[in-house]
Design an enzyme around this catalytic site. Structure first.
Site, short mmCIF file in Angstrom:
data_model
loop_
_atom_site.label_atom_id
_atom_site.label_comp_id
_atom_site.label_asym_id
_atom_site.label_seq_id
_atom_site.Cartn_x
_atom_site.Cartn_y
_atom_site.Cartn_z
N GLY A 145 0.83 -1.19 0.00
CA GLY A 145 0.00 0.00 0.00
C GLY A 145 0.87 1.25 0.00
N CYS A 146 0.27 2.37 -0.38
CA CYS A 146 1.06 3.60 -0.50
C CYS A 146 1.53 4.12 0.86
CB CYS A 146 0.26 4.66 -1.25
SG CYS A 146 -1.41 4.95 -0.63
N TYR A 147 0.62 4.17 1.84
CA TYR A 147 1.04 4.61 3.17
C TYR A 147 2.09 3.67 3.78
CZ TYR A 147 -2.63 8.23 3.77
OH TYR A 147 -3.42 9.35 3.68
#
EC number: 1.2.1.38
Length: 342
Positions: A145-147
């Site tokens: 995921g990006c976070y």
């Protein structure tokens, strides 16, 4: 011989970013493009910036359409990748940019996503300890995921070097593209511009267990994470401010040395000179990561800050980087683009 790549979910932000990068990859031939809700439409009507592919017609996502490719990128909503992946042969490299195969603990998946766990694939964050070895020769890749990408790269050196206590507090701001391309009232320009607001507060954001998983692996013990995401009035980018209580005996010099060692040979992660701080504008449109770290002696806390482009390093760039490793290609191939400024 060219690597033939299909993209399922080509009409969305992640799929579009994957295609932008694949167009610049010298070893790739772009094959089928699919998008169920937009099947029959030309890609140019949905992704007008992808000019070389503007006349390509989107097809339905089916095993027949995706057959005959060396690599299939899945840019699908969570819960949809598993059904497609199980219909693809074991010799096809499947790179999932969704969430379906990231988590190792089925209970975490069921708690945060509310459906049966599909399994776990090799994790596409090469910079983590052992990350590259897990990807080499793999035929299945789960893109982070990006976070979690931003947070894990900011904090793992502190945990891997046993400098931090096993609890982290993270506040991260993200551009609106992180919420996807579907129309949502809270993402209207009149709602977003000139304002910042938190969401997913109190440990309920779906990326939280992924951060816990990555930081715990680096630390060799469970790490608790308090994560507060914030929506920022910009289309793309993540700035993650991460803090952790330092262990006894830690100094500013030992913290800096741990980060220099962790990133010394990394092609995409840039530990900035002391006194210079990460900025989302500096990594816009690139696979680059900016990291800075400081030690607050009065509070006895390590502060690590990272900036990434959520669509590039945080999604499609990370996918391309992992694909290169799995195929035995140079890791930086197709990812030479630097940030755009101003």
């Amino acid at each position: 011989m060219a690597v033939r790549v299909a993209v399922a979910g080509a009409s969305g932000y992640a799929g579009g970013e994957a295609l932008r990068l694949l167009l610049a990859h010298p070893e790739v031939e772009i094959g089928a493009l699919t998008g169920n809700s937009n099947a029959g439409q030309k890609l140019g009507a949905l992704q007008p910036h992808l000019l070389p592919l503007a006349d390509r017609v989107l097809q339905e996502t089916s095993p027949d359409v995706l057959a005959g490719h060396d690599v299939v990128f899945l840019a699908l909503p969570h819960g949809q990748s598993a059904a497609v992946a199980e219909q693809l042969g074991p010799d096809v490299l499947v790179v999932d940019m969704g969430a379906d195969f990231r988590l190792r603990n089925p209970a975490d998946w069921e708690k945060f996503y509310g459906s049966p766990h599909a399994g776990t694939w090799p994790y596409g964050l090469p910079e983590l300890p052992g990350g590259r070895a897990a990807l080499e020769g793999s035929k299945r890749i789960a893109v982070p995921g990006c976070y979690p990408t931003a947070v894990s790269l900011a904090l793992f050196p502190a945990y891997a070097a046993a400098l931090a206590e096993p609890e982290a507090v993270i506040v991260a701001a993200s551009g609106t593209s992180g919420a996807g391309k579907a129309a949502k009232p809270h993402l209207l320009g009149s709602e977003v511009m000139g304002s910042m607001s938190p969401y997913g507060v109190g440990g309920v954001h779906r990326h939280t267990p992924e951060m816990i998983q990555n930081l715990g692996a680096a630390a060799g013990e469970p790490v608790s994470v308090s994560f507060t995401p914030t929506l920022a009035p910009m289309p793309r980018g993540i700035l993650a401010t991460c803090t952790a209580k330092a262990r006894a005996g830690v100094t500013a010099e030992s913290v800096r040395a741990a980060y220099e060692k962790a990133f010394a040979d990394e092609p995409f992660v840039h530990l900035l000179p002391e006194g210079q701080w990460p900025a989302t504008a500096s990594v816009y449109g690139s696979n680059a990561v900016q990291v800075q770290v400081a030690y607050d002696a009065a509070a006895q806390r390590i502060i690590a800050i990272s900036a990434i482009d959520n669509l590039t390093k945080g999604t499609a760039g990370g996918a391309l980087q992992s694909m290169n490793i799995a195929l035995g290609l140079p890791e930086e191939l197709g990812l030479s683009t630097i940030g755009v400024a101003p």
